[in-house]
Design a protein around this motif. Sequence first.
Motif, PDB file in Angstrom:
ATOM      1  N   UNK A   1       0.911  -1.410  -0.082  1.00 12.46           N
ATOM      2  CA  UNK A   1      -0.161  -0.161   0.114  1.00 12.46           C
ATOM      3  C   UNK A   1       0.998   1.317  -0.015  1.00 12.46           C
ATOM      4  N   UNK A   2       1.970   1.271   0.759  1.00 11.21           N
ATOM      5  CA  UNK A   2       2.666   2.574   0.865  1.00 11.21           C
ATOM      6  C   UNK A   2       4.049   2.105   0.739  1.00 11.21           C
ATOM      7  N   UNK A   3       4.586   0.902   0.845  1.00 10.12           N
ATOM      8  CA  UNK A   3       5.947   0.658   0.309  1.00 10.12           C
ATOM      9  C   UNK A   3       5.983  -0.789   0.072  1.00 10.12           C
ATOM     10  N   UNK A   4       7.048  -1.292  -0.660  1.00 11.90           N
ATOM     11  CA  UNK A   4       7.188  -2.754  -1.066  1.00 11.90           C
ATOM     12  C   UNK A   4       7.975  -3.555  -0.202  1.00 11.90           C
ATOM     13  N   UNK A   5       7.655  -4.453   0.508  1.00 12.29           N
ATOM     14  CA  UNK A   5       8.508  -5.475   1.478  1.00 12.29           C
ATOM     15  C   UNK A   5       9.620  -6.031   0.581  1.00 12.29           C
ATOM     16  N   UNK A   6      10.787  -5.646   0.810  1.00 13.11           N
ATOM     17  CA  UNK A   6      12.039  -6.260   0.094  1.00 13.11           C
ATOM     18  C   UNK A   6      12.372  -7.620   0.580  1.00 13.11           C
ATOM     19  N   UNK A   7      12.406  -8.645   0.032  1.00  8.33           N
ATOM     20  CA  UNK A   7      12.831  -9.785   0.832  1.00  8.33           C
ATOM     21  C   UNK A   7      13.889 -10.390   0.142  1.00  8.33           C
ATOM     22  N   UNK A   8      14.771 -11.208   0.562  1.00  7.63           N
ATOM     23  CA  UNK A   8      16.121 -11.707   0.229  1.00  7.63           C
ATOM     24  C   UNK A   8      16.111 -12.906  -0.586  1.00  7.63           C
ATOM     25  N   UNK A   9      15.112 -12.583  -1.797  1.00 10.44           N
ATOM     26  CA  UNK A   9      14.746 -13.590  -3.125  1.00 10.44           C
ATOM     27  C   UNK A   9      14.803 -12.651  -4.434  1.00 10.44           C
ATOM     28  N   UNK A  10      15.497 -12.951  -5.060  1.00 10.53           N
ATOM     29  CA  UNK A  10      15.932 -12.316  -6.342  1.00 10.53           C
ATOM     30  C   UNK A  10      14.494 -12.467  -7.148  1.00 10.53           C
ATOM     31  N   UNK A  11      13.871 -13.509  -7.147  1.00 10.93           N
ATOM     32  CA  UNK A  11      13.014 -13.840  -8.202  1.00 10.93           C
ATOM     33  C   UNK A  11      11.784 -12.928  -7.462  1.00 10.93           C
TER      34      UNK A  11
END
Length: 379
Positions: free
Chosen positions: A322-332
Motif C-alpha cells: 500500500x505505501x511501500x514494497x517489502x523487500x525480501x532476500x529473494x531475487x525472483x
Amino acid sequence: MRILLVGEYSRLHNSLKEGLTDLGHEVVLMGNKDGFKGYPVDIYINHSFQNRVLHKIKVGAYKLTGLDLGSLEIVHKVKKQVNSLARFDVVQLINESAFSIQPKAELELLQFLKTKTDKLFVLSCSYDHASVKFMLNNGFTYSALTPYLENNSLKDHYKFKLQYLNEDFSLLHQYVVDHSNGIISTDLDYHLPLVGKPNYLGLIPNPINTDKISYIPIKTDGKIKIFHGINTHASLTKGNMFFTKALKIIEEKYADKVEITITTNIPYKEYIQRYNDCHILLDMVYAYDQGYNALEAMGKGKVVFTGAEQEWLGHYNLEADAVAINAQPDVAYLVEKLSWLIEHPEKIKEISLQARAFIEREHYYKNIAQQYLETWSIN
C-alpha cells in the motif's frame, strides 16, 4: 526546555531538533556528522587521528599500551564542550555507543553526562547489545546478521556488529538499563528485541520533516526510473546484492522501458538529489521496518523497496504494497515485484500518493517531537 542531543545517524536527531525547536525548545546537537554522510551538528566532536600517519601512531599506541588515543581525545573534547554549557533538562544519546569509541570511554561519558542533567535517555536505532543478541538468536526471520548466520567465515566482516556482545559492551548496556531514564526504539527492528525488557519505554517513530521535503508528482509517460544507492560499508548487511542481481534481470527484460541509476558512497546531500526524478527506490532487504533513507524517499512520493514486514503492517494497520514494497532476500520475488510495477505504472502513482500520506500521518516531525516531550516528562 534545554535539550542536548548526542550523536547522529541518518539525520534522525536533526529532524527531531527541528521539531523540538519549532515547538519552542532550545536544542544543541553534538556529534561527528555520521562520517562521510556529513549531517549538520552544532558541536562537532571527532578525534584528530584521521590521516595515515596519525592513524598509524594511534594504532601503535594502542598495541603498546592498550590505550585508544582517539577515545581519550573525544572524552576530553566532550567534557570541555559540555562543561562550557548551561545544565540541560534532557540529554538523549543516539545509541549506547554514541561516540563510537571504546566502551569504557563511552561509559565514562555516560556517567559524566548524567551529572549535567536530571534526565538521560538512550535511543535504540542502530546496532546495540539488545538488537545484535536478538538477531544472533534468530529472533527475526532474516536480519542484517543473516549472511553471517549462513556463513560463519564472514566473522571478520561482522566483527563490528558482534563486538556488542563482548563483556565491555554488555557492561555498557547494563549501565544504560540500570542508570538511564529509559531506552526508546525508533522502528520495529529495534522495538522487537526490547519488548518486555527493563527500562524500555517503547517505540517512537522516526521524525520526518515534510515541511522541508516536497512531494514530487509522479509522471509515468516515459521510462520507469529505478534508483539504487549503495553504501559499500553496509551493502552486505543491507542485502544490496539481491537488488543488484534483480536489476540485471530487469535491465535485460525491460531494456526499452526502464532507466536504472546506481550510485556508490555518495554524501547525503548528493544522494537525496540524485534520486529526485526516480519512480522506484531500492533501499534495503534485511529489515522489518524502514530506516531514514526509505522514509524520506517515501515522503517525496517514491515507491520504495524496503523493510515492510507483516509485523510492521500490523503495527500501522496497513495492507501489503500500500505505501511501500517489502523487500525480501529473494531475487525472483524482487524481479516479480519490479515487473508488476513496470507493467502497471498506475500502481506507482497510487503507492506514491499513499506513501506521502503515510509519512505525514505517522512520521510528521512536530508530532514526533511532541511524543518525545511527553515520554521525557513522564519518565
